[in-house]
Structure formats: structure tokens, C-alpha cells
Design a protein around this motif. Structure first.
Motif, PDB file in Angstrom:
ATOM      1  N   TYR A   1      55.002  44.305  44.300  1.00 56.93           N
ATOM      2  CA  TYR A   1      53.554  43.670  44.641  1.00 56.93           C
ATOM      3  C   TYR A   1      52.656  44.293  43.559  1.00 56.93           C
ATOM      4  O   TYR A   1      52.837  45.171  42.841  1.00 56.93           O
ATOM      5  N   GLU A   2      51.817  43.346  43.057  1.00 55.64           N
ATOM      6  CA  GLU A   2      50.793  43.803  42.115  1.00 55.64           C
ATOM      7  C   GLU A   2      49.410  43.177  42.227  1.00 55.64           C
ATOM      8  O   GLU A   2      49.365  41.845  42.674  1.00 55.64           O
ATOM      9  N   PHE A   3      48.353  43.741  41.823  1.00 56.69           N
ATOM     10  CA  PHE A   3      46.873  43.145  41.807  1.00 56.69           C
ATOM     11  C   PHE A   3      47.083  41.954  40.906  1.00 56.69           C
ATOM     12  O   PHE A   3      47.382  42.120  39.642  1.00 56.69           O
ATOM     13  N   VAL A   4      46.505  41.045  41.197  1.00 61.00           N
ATOM     14  CA  VAL A   4      46.089  39.668  40.298  1.00 61.00           C
ATOM     15  C   VAL A   4      44.833  39.620  39.858  1.00 61.00           C
ATOM     16  O   VAL A   4      44.411  39.610  38.508  1.00 61.00           O
ATOM     17  N   ASN A   5      43.895  39.306  41.011  1.00 63.75           N
ATOM     18  CA  ASN A   5      42.375  39.190  40.578  1.00 63.75           C
ATOM     19  C   ASN A   5      41.439  39.448  41.920  1.00 63.75           C
ATOM     20  O   ASN A   5      42.177  39.990  43.054  1.00 63.75           O
ATOM     21  N   GLU A   6      40.286  39.092  41.934  1.00 66.02           N
ATOM     22  CA  GLU A   6      39.572  39.336  43.142  1.00 66.02           C
ATOM     23  C   GLU A   6      38.309  38.239  42.797  1.00 66.02           C
ATOM     24  O   GLU A   6      37.832  38.086  41.841  1.00 66.02           O
ATOM     25  N   THR A   7      38.203  37.771  43.883  1.00 61.07           N
ATOM     26  CA  THR A   7      36.987  37.040  43.964  1.00 61.07           C
ATOM     27  C   THR A   7      35.823  37.530  45.042  1.00 61.07           C
ATOM     28  O   THR A   7      36.408  38.557  45.831  1.00 61.07           O
ATOM     29  N   HIS A   8      34.679  37.155  45.387  1.00 66.92           N
ATOM     30  CA  HIS A   8      33.653  37.614  46.254  1.00 66.92           C
ATOM     31  C   HIS A   8      32.832  36.490  47.074  1.00 66.92           C
ATOM     32  O   HIS A   8      33.077  35.512  46.448  1.00 66.92           O
ATOM     33  N   LYS A   9      33.064  36.782  48.272  1.00 69.06           N
ATOM     34  CA  LYS A   9      31.909  36.002  49.104  1.00 69.06           C
ATOM     35  C   LYS A   9      30.637  36.531  49.029  1.00 69.06           C
ATOM     36  O   LYS A   9      30.372  37.793  49.044  1.00 69.06           O
ATOM     37  N   ARG A  10      29.720  35.535  48.768  1.00 67.57           N
ATOM     38  CA  ARG A  10      28.362  36.035  48.573  1.00 67.57           C
ATOM     39  C   ARG A  10      27.255  35.215  49.465  1.00 67.57           C
ATOM     40  O   ARG A  10      27.674  33.951  49.814  1.00 67.57           O
ATOM     41  N   THR A  11      26.392  36.065  49.665  1.00 65.78           N
ATOM     42  CA  THR A  11      25.077  35.382  50.534  1.00 65.78           C
ATOM     43  C   THR A  11      23.828  35.992  49.926  1.00 65.78           C
ATOM     44  O   THR A  11      23.771  37.179  49.696  1.00 65.78           O
ATOM     45  N   SER A  12      23.202  34.997  49.528  1.00 64.61           N
ATOM     46  CA  SER A  12      21.705  35.396  48.990  1.00 64.61           C
ATOM     47  C   SER A  12      22.003  36.303  47.754  1.00 64.61           C
ATOM     48  O   SER A  12      21.411  37.372  47.651  1.00 64.61           O
ATOM     49  N   ASN A  13      23.270  36.097  46.886  1.00 67.13           N
ATOM     50  CA  ASN A  13      23.240  36.940  45.690  1.00 67.13           C
ATOM     51  C   ASN A  13      23.929  38.286  46.152  1.00 67.13           C
ATOM     52  O   ASN A  13      23.880  39.165  45.215  1.00 67.13           O
ATOM     53  N   LYS A  14      24.149  38.416  47.175  1.00 65.86           N
ATOM     54  CA  LYS A  14      24.865  39.599  47.668  1.00 65.86           C
ATOM     55  C   LYS A  14      26.302  39.585  48.018  1.00 65.86           C
ATOM     56  O   LYS A  14      26.641  38.512  48.545  1.00 65.86           O
TER      57      LYS A  14
ATOM     58  N   LYS B   1      31.829  40.165  51.071  1.00 65.33           N
ATOM     59  CA  LYS B   1      33.214  40.629  50.924  1.00 65.33           C
ATOM     60  C   LYS B   1      33.963  40.464  49.722  1.00 65.33           C
ATOM     61  O   LYS B   1      33.631  39.391  48.671  1.00 65.33           O
ATOM     62  N   SER B   2      34.754  41.329  49.584  1.00 65.89           N
ATOM     63  CA  SER B   2      35.601  41.144  48.256  1.00 65.89           C
ATOM     64  C   SER B   2      37.095  40.680  48.650  1.00 65.89           C
ATOM     65  O   SER B   2      37.658  41.057  49.887  1.00 65.89           O
ATOM     66  N   LEU B   3      37.640  39.833  47.854  1.00 65.95           N
ATOM     67  CA  LEU B   3      39.038  39.318  48.429  1.00 65.95           C
ATOM     68  C   LEU B   3      39.965  39.318  47.391  1.00 65.95           C
ATOM     69  O   LEU B   3      40.038  38.468  46.446  1.00 65.95           O
ATOM     70  N   PRO B   4      40.630  40.521  47.140  1.00 61.98           N
ATOM     71  CA  PRO B   4      41.747  40.764  46.254  1.00 61.98           C
ATOM     72  C   PRO B   4      42.891  39.574  46.517  1.00 61.98           C
ATOM     73  O   PRO B   4      43.225  39.674  47.690  1.00 61.98           O
TER      74      PRO B   4
ATOM     75  N   THR C   1      55.275  34.800  45.689  1.00 62.65           N
ATOM     76  CA  THR C   1      54.327  34.213  46.579  1.00 62.65           C
ATOM     77  C   THR C   1      52.932  35.202  46.308  1.00 62.65           C
ATOM     78  O   THR C   1      53.001  36.191  45.696  1.00 62.65           O
ATOM     79  N   ASN C   2      52.103  34.559  46.771  1.00 61.32           N
ATOM     80  CA  ASN C   2      50.689  35.182  46.525  1.00 61.32           C
ATOM     81  C   ASN C   2      49.715  35.475  48.178  1.00 61.32           C
ATOM     82  O   ASN C   2      50.005  34.584  48.874  1.00 61.32           O
ATOM     83  N   VAL C   3      49.251  36.625  48.105  1.00 60.31           N
ATOM     84  CA  VAL C   3      48.589  36.715  49.456  1.00 60.31           C
ATOM     85  C   VAL C   3      47.219  37.482  49.217  1.00 60.31           C
ATOM     86  O   VAL C   3      47.091  38.267  48.399  1.00 60.31           O
ATOM     87  N   ARG C   4      46.232  36.668  49.729  1.00 61.57           N
ATOM     88  CA  ARG C   4      44.712  37.005  49.499  1.00 61.57           C
ATOM     89  C   ARG C   4      44.345  37.718  50.749  1.00 61.57           C
ATOM     90  O   ARG C   4      44.370  37.602  51.853  1.00 61.57           O
ATOM     91  N   CYS C   5      43.566  39.138  50.321  1.00 62.50           N
ATOM     92  CA  CYS C   5      43.438  40.122  51.371  1.00 62.50           C
ATOM     93  C   CYS C   5      41.916  40.119  51.357  1.00 62.50           C
ATOM     94  O   CYS C   5      41.000  39.440  50.769  1.00 62.50           O
ATOM     95  N   VAL C   6      41.254  40.783  52.505  1.00 67.26           N
ATOM     96  CA  VAL C   6      39.782  40.988  52.486  1.00 67.26           C
ATOM     97  C   VAL C   6      39.470  42.339  52.422  1.00 67.26           C
ATOM     98  O   VAL C   6      40.196  43.363  53.243  1.00 67.26           O
ATOM     99  N   GLN C   7      38.404  42.633  52.027  1.00 70.09           N
ATOM    100  CA  GLN C   7      38.157  44.003  52.037  1.00 70.09           C
ATOM    101  C   GLN C   7      36.700  44.172  52.623  1.00 70.09           C
ATOM    102  O   GLN C   7      35.622  43.560  52.300  1.00 70.09           O
TER     103      GLN C   7
END
Length: 109
Positions: A35-48, A51-54, A103-109
Motif C-alpha cells: 500500500y502507498e499514500f496517494v493524496n489527501e483532501t480536506h473537509k472544511r467548515t468556515s475556512n478551517k 478533517k483530513s482524508l488521506p 483498489t483505493n481506500v480513503r481514510c479519515v484523520q
């Protein structure tokens, strides 16, 4: 179900298939998981960032068939892990025909 990275690693190990990050040792016996890290997206509220979603790419490397990734699917399904459809990519390694089922799996931090 959303899972974190540690849960993902534990679930992959439950499959009974050896698990490695980024690359396997040359002594690894098929099948195995890389397995390897691919990318990360973020959940934002009011510009903050709330959650990070790798995203992790998970490959079952085998000299066999698609039945070799069934234990991983069973482990994911038993824990309610959301994963992308598996797809196979054949390639040659040391004059052997090998297939990566990815396959790909998105996690939550």
C-alpha cells in the motif's frame, strides 16, 4: 464506514496476506499486499480544516488469479470498509508474469 490509517493496516493484516508499505522485500512470497499514500483532501467548515482524508492505493501482488485478493475483500466487507473496484494490471518481474490487483481506500484523520 470511515476508518483511520491504523484501522486500515489492521484490517489488511486480518486478511492473512503479508502487508508492506511502498515496496516489498525481494524475499516476499506471492501473494502480498503493498500500500502507498496517494493524496489527501480536506473537509472544511468556515475556512478551517475539520478533517483530513488521506487516500491509499492498495495492491495485491500475485502470480495467481483474482481469487488471491478475496481474503482482502472479505476483511474489508466484514468491517464495512468502503473501497474502489479492484482492477488488474499485468507486468513482468524477473521473467514471471505478475498481476497487481489494485483498489483505493480513503481514510479519515
Amino acid at each position: 464506514m470511515q476508518i483511520n490509517f491504523q484501522q486500515l493496516r489492521s484490517i489488511m493484516k486480518e486478511s492473512g496476506i503479508p502487508v508492506y508499505r511502498d515496496s516489498a522485500p525481494t524475499t516476499a512470497v506471492y501473494p502480498y499486499i503493498v500500500y502507498e499514500f496517494v493524496n489527501e483532501t480536506h473537509k472544511r467548515t468556515s475556512n478551517k480544516v475539520i478533517k483530513s482524508l488521506p487516500l491509499y492505493q492498495i495492491a495485491v501482488i500475485t502470480d495467481g488469479t483474482e481469487s488471491d485478493y478475496e481474503p482482502l475483500k472479505e476483511a474489508f466487507n466484514a468491517h464495512g470498509v468502503s473501497y474502489d473496484m479492484f482492477f488488474g494490471i499485468p507486468y513482468d518481474e524477473n521473467d514471471d508474469t505478475i498481476t497487481q490487483f489494485i483498489t483505493n481506500v480513503r481514510c479519515v484523520q
